[in-house]
Design an enzyme around this catalytic site. Structure first.
Site, PDB file in Angstrom:
ATOM      1  N   ALA A   1      -6.056   9.350   3.142  1.00 32.59           N
ATOM      2  CA  ALA A   1      -5.697   8.760   4.439  1.00 32.59           C
ATOM      3  C   ALA A   1      -4.185   8.801   4.626  1.00 32.59           C
ATOM      4  O   ALA A   1      -3.453   9.021   3.666  1.00 32.59           O
ATOM      5  CB  ALA A   1      -6.176   7.315   4.507  1.00 32.59           C
TER       6      ALA A   1
ATOM      7  N   GLN B   1      -8.591  -4.441   8.399  1.00 38.75           N
ATOM      8  CA  GLN B   1      -7.811  -3.516   9.204  1.00 38.75           C
ATOM      9  C   GLN B   1      -6.614  -4.302   9.757  1.00 38.75           C
ATOM     10  O   GLN B   1      -6.674  -5.524   9.864  1.00 38.75           O
ATOM     11  CB  GLN B   1      -8.723  -3.035  10.363  1.00 38.75           C
ATOM     12  CG  GLN B   1      -8.095  -2.143  11.389  1.00 38.75           C
ATOM     13  CD  GLN B   1      -7.752  -0.788  10.802  1.00 38.75           C
ATOM     14  OE1 GLN B   1      -6.817  -0.700  10.011  1.00 38.75           O
ATOM     15  NE2 GLN B   1      -8.492   0.227  11.164  1.00 38.75           N
TER      16      GLN B   1
ATOM     17  N   GLU C   1       0.829  -1.210   0.000  1.00 39.60           N
ATOM     18  CA  GLU C   1       0.000   0.000   0.000  1.00 39.60           C
ATOM     19  C   GLU C   1       0.862   1.259   0.000  1.00 39.60           C
ATOM     20  O   GLU C   1       1.898   1.311   0.654  1.00 39.60           O
ATOM     21  CB  GLU C   1      -0.882  -0.005   1.250  1.00 39.60           C
ATOM     22  CG  GLU C   1      -1.809   1.196   1.332  1.00 39.60           C
ATOM     23  CD  GLU C   1      -2.988   0.930   2.246  1.00 39.60           C
ATOM     24  OE1 GLU C   1      -3.778   0.013   1.930  1.00 39.60           O
ATOM     25  OE2 GLU C   1      -3.109   1.618   3.259  1.00 39.60           O
TER      26      GLU C   1
HETATM   27  P1  FAD Z   1     -18.756   1.341   6.736  1.00 41.01           P
HETATM   28  O1  FAD Z   1     -18.707   0.006   6.101  1.00 41.01           O
HETATM   29  O2  FAD Z   1     -19.811   2.275   6.272  1.00 41.01           O
HETATM   30  O3  FAD Z   1     -18.893   1.117   8.317  1.00 41.01           O
HETATM   31  C1  FAD Z   1     -18.728   2.213   9.218  1.00 41.01           C
HETATM   32  C2  FAD Z   1     -19.498   1.953  10.498  1.00 41.01           C
HETATM   33  O4  FAD Z   1     -20.898   2.049  10.238  1.00 41.01           O
HETATM   34  C3  FAD Z   1     -19.295   0.544  11.067  1.00 41.01           C
HETATM   35  O5  FAD Z   1     -19.307   0.655  12.476  1.00 41.01           O
HETATM   36  C4  FAD Z   1     -20.518  -0.221  10.581  1.00 41.01           C
HETATM   37  O6  FAD Z   1     -20.846  -1.307  11.426  1.00 41.01           O
HETATM   38  C5  FAD Z   1     -21.575   0.874  10.618  1.00 41.01           C
HETATM   39  N1  FAD Z   1     -22.663   0.679   9.652  1.00 41.01           N
HETATM   40  C6  FAD Z   1     -22.557   0.294   8.364  1.00 41.01           C
HETATM   41  N2  FAD Z   1     -23.764   0.260   7.785  1.00 41.01           N
HETATM   42  C7  FAD Z   1     -24.670   0.665   8.737  1.00 41.01           C
HETATM   43  C8  FAD Z   1     -26.073   0.842   8.753  1.00 41.01           C
HETATM   44  N3  FAD Z   1     -26.844   0.596   7.688  1.00 41.01           N
HETATM   45  N4  FAD Z   1     -26.665   1.263   9.913  1.00 41.01           N
HETATM   46  C9  FAD Z   1     -25.911   1.517  11.025  1.00 41.01           C
HETATM   47  N5  FAD Z   1     -24.563   1.361  11.061  1.00 41.01           N
HETATM   48  C10 FAD Z   1     -23.954   0.934   9.934  1.00 41.01           C
HETATM   49  N6  FAD Z   1      -9.960   5.916   5.173  1.00 41.01           N
HETATM   50  C11 FAD Z   1      -9.667   6.907   4.287  1.00 41.01           C
HETATM   51  O7  FAD Z   1     -10.022   8.067   4.511  1.00 41.01           O
HETATM   52  N7  FAD Z   1      -8.965   6.636   3.125  1.00 41.01           N
HETATM   53  C12 FAD Z   1      -8.545   5.385   2.826  1.00 41.01           C
HETATM   54  O8  FAD Z   1      -7.886   5.186   1.787  1.00 41.01           O
HETATM   55  C13 FAD Z   1      -8.823   4.326   3.740  1.00 41.01           C
HETATM   56  N8  FAD Z   1      -8.441   3.044   3.480  1.00 41.01           N
HETATM   57  C14 FAD Z   1      -8.796   2.035   4.342  1.00 41.01           C
HETATM   58  C15 FAD Z   1      -8.453   0.715   4.029  1.00 41.01           C
HETATM   59  C16 FAD Z   1      -8.801  -0.326   4.891  1.00 41.01           C
HETATM   60  C17 FAD Z   1      -8.423  -1.748   4.520  1.00 41.01           C
HETATM   61  C18 FAD Z   1      -9.487  -0.047   6.095  1.00 41.01           C
HETATM   62  C19 FAD Z   1      -9.841  -1.165   7.044  1.00 41.01           C
HETATM   63  C20 FAD Z   1      -9.838   1.257   6.415  1.00 41.01           C
HETATM   64  C21 FAD Z   1      -9.511   2.307   5.549  1.00 41.01           C
HETATM   65  N9  FAD Z   1      -9.869   3.637   5.817  1.00 41.01           N
HETATM   66  C22 FAD Z   1      -9.558   4.644   4.929  1.00 41.01           C
HETATM   67  C23 FAD Z   1     -10.554   3.969   7.072  1.00 41.01           C
HETATM   68  C24 FAD Z   1     -12.100   3.933   6.931  1.00 41.01           C
HETATM   69  O9  FAD Z   1     -12.522   4.977   6.080  1.00 41.01           O
HETATM   70  C25 FAD Z   1     -12.689   4.103   8.335  1.00 41.01           C
HETATM   71  O10 FAD Z   1     -12.379   3.006   9.133  1.00 41.01           O
HETATM   72  C26 FAD Z   1     -14.169   4.443   8.412  1.00 41.01           C
HETATM   73  O11 FAD Z   1     -14.454   4.857   9.743  1.00 41.01           O
HETATM   74  C27 FAD Z   1     -15.114   3.300   8.092  1.00 41.01           C
HETATM   75  O12 FAD Z   1     -15.101   3.026   6.747  1.00 41.01           O
HETATM   76  P2  FAD Z   1     -15.884   1.742   6.158  1.00 41.01           P
HETATM   77  O13 FAD Z   1     -15.768   1.811   4.709  1.00 41.01           O
HETATM   78  O14 FAD Z   1     -15.462   0.516   6.848  1.00 41.01           O
HETATM   79  O15 FAD Z   1     -17.389   2.134   6.618  1.00 41.01           O
END
Ligand code: FAD
Length: 287
Positions: A51, A175, A17
């Site tokens: 990020a 993660q 990455e």
């Molecule tokens: P989601 O899948 O939307 O989940 C976020 C939260 O909402 C979770 O607690 C989930 O349980 C909850 N949730 C989901 N759907 C619902 C619903 N319908 N109702 C209620 N709650 C719900 N960040 C950056 O800014 N740039 C990056 O390039 C970046 N790369 C990443 C790469 C990886 C592999 C990982 C693990 C994280 C990365 N992140 C990055 C961080 C990420 O943006 C954060 O962790 C963010 O807080 C959650 O993103 P997500 O896509 O997992 O969100």
């Protein structure tokens, strides 16, 4: 190449990455680091979006440059602070640049902003659905073996993860974690809930002891005692910490491969020397 093809082969794979620069001043140094990592010919490389200190502006150009160097890019894309219109533009931009793989993310809620505020996108699953509708991208999503920080119950997190996968994820990337048993447990739980897409294990070679302790305290990532002792002993000696961090990550990767987790993603953080060393350590294990 679409990453779904790579994962379908079930062969061990190693990816790295990078994150884009904060400003145009550092663009050249990031490009150079990216090209040095690309020269190792990993199975693919991911480019974060806004990020790790980088801005979102350069994700597409860094990813497109990887293609020029013969490496399949995975472009990250976040939606929380975006409009549907902006996402559409970015998708056409990615397509026009020949990028076929997107890691669809929500992004973190900016400090001081109301988590419940009305936005065009609330969750990553909505972005996944829009990318799917747009068509012809291989789509990944993020997952959290220790649960996402905003989730009170693991079961809810896994339920939402399933909704995200159903919206159109072809794979998931985890993660970072420092105890493989946490991943094995998580895999068992998600498979039991019918989430069957490939899961790419995200491994962080720790090169800065103090920083990782702070990050882990914030994100709630579990630090095994064995790992804590390494950080306590070598944390103040950057070269020793780097060597120990790479050795720890290598051991984690070998254990994962030995237990059938074949897709390994290394959070190499624009550090070609770290990527190179990990690859050398696995030279007979992942060809
Ligand atoms: P989601 O899948 O939307 O989940 C976020 C939260 O909402 C979770 O607690 C989930 O349980 C909850 N949730 C989901 N759907 C619902 C619903 N319908 N109702 C209620 N709650 C719900 N960040 C950056 O800014 N740039 C990056 O390039 C970046 N790369 C990443 C790469 C990886 C592999 C990982 C693990 C994280 C990365 N992140 C990055 C961080 C990420 O943006 C954060 O962790 C963010 O807080 C959650 O993103 P997500 O896509 O997992 O969100």
């Amino acid at each position: 190449m679409k990453l779904s093809t790579l994962f379908a082969s079930k062969k061990p794979s190693l990816s790295f990455e990078v994150f884009p620069p904060k400003s145009s001043d550092s663009f050249e140094s990031v490009r150079q680091a990216t090209e040095e990592i690309a020269a190792l010919s990993p199975h693919f490389m991911s480019v974060t979006y806004g990020a790790g200190g980088g801005t979102s502006d350069y994700t597409v150009s860094i990813a497109a440059n990887l293609l020029q160097h013969g490496v399949t890019p995975l472009a990250h894309l976040t939606c929380l602070s975006s409009s549907k219109e902006k996402i559409k533009e970015l998708l056409s931009d990615l397509k026009a640049n020949g990028i076929e793989n997107i890691l669809a993310l929500r992004g973190d809620i900016p400090q001081g902003e109301d988590a419940g505020a009305k936005r065009e996108y609330q969750y990553a699953s909505e972005l996944v659905a829009d990318i799917k509708k747009y068509g012809d991208f291989c789509i990944g999503g993020a997952c959290y073996p220790e649960g996402h920080t905003e989730s009170v119950h693991t079961a809810d997190d896994i339920r939402h993860l399933k909704e995200k996968v159903m919206a159109g994820c072809d794979f998931l990337t985890t993660q970072m974690f420092f105890d493989n048993n946490i991943l094995y447990n998580f895999l068992y739980k998600i498979r039991e809930q019918g989430i069957t897409v490939p899961v790419v294990a995200g491994i962080m070679p720790v090169t800065n002891g103090k920083q990782i302790k702070r990050i882990c305290a914030l994100s709630g990532t579990y630090l095994p005692q064995r790992f804590k002792s390494i950080v306590d002993t070598f944390g103040d000696n950057p070269e020793a910490m780097k060597q120990a961090g790479i050795a720890y990550a290598t051991e984690q990767i070998i254990d994962l491969l030995a237990n059938g987790v074949n897709a390994i993603h290394v959070y190499s953080m624009n550090k070609p020397d770290v990527a190179r060393k990990i690859q050398e350590n696995l030279s007979q294990i992942i060809k």
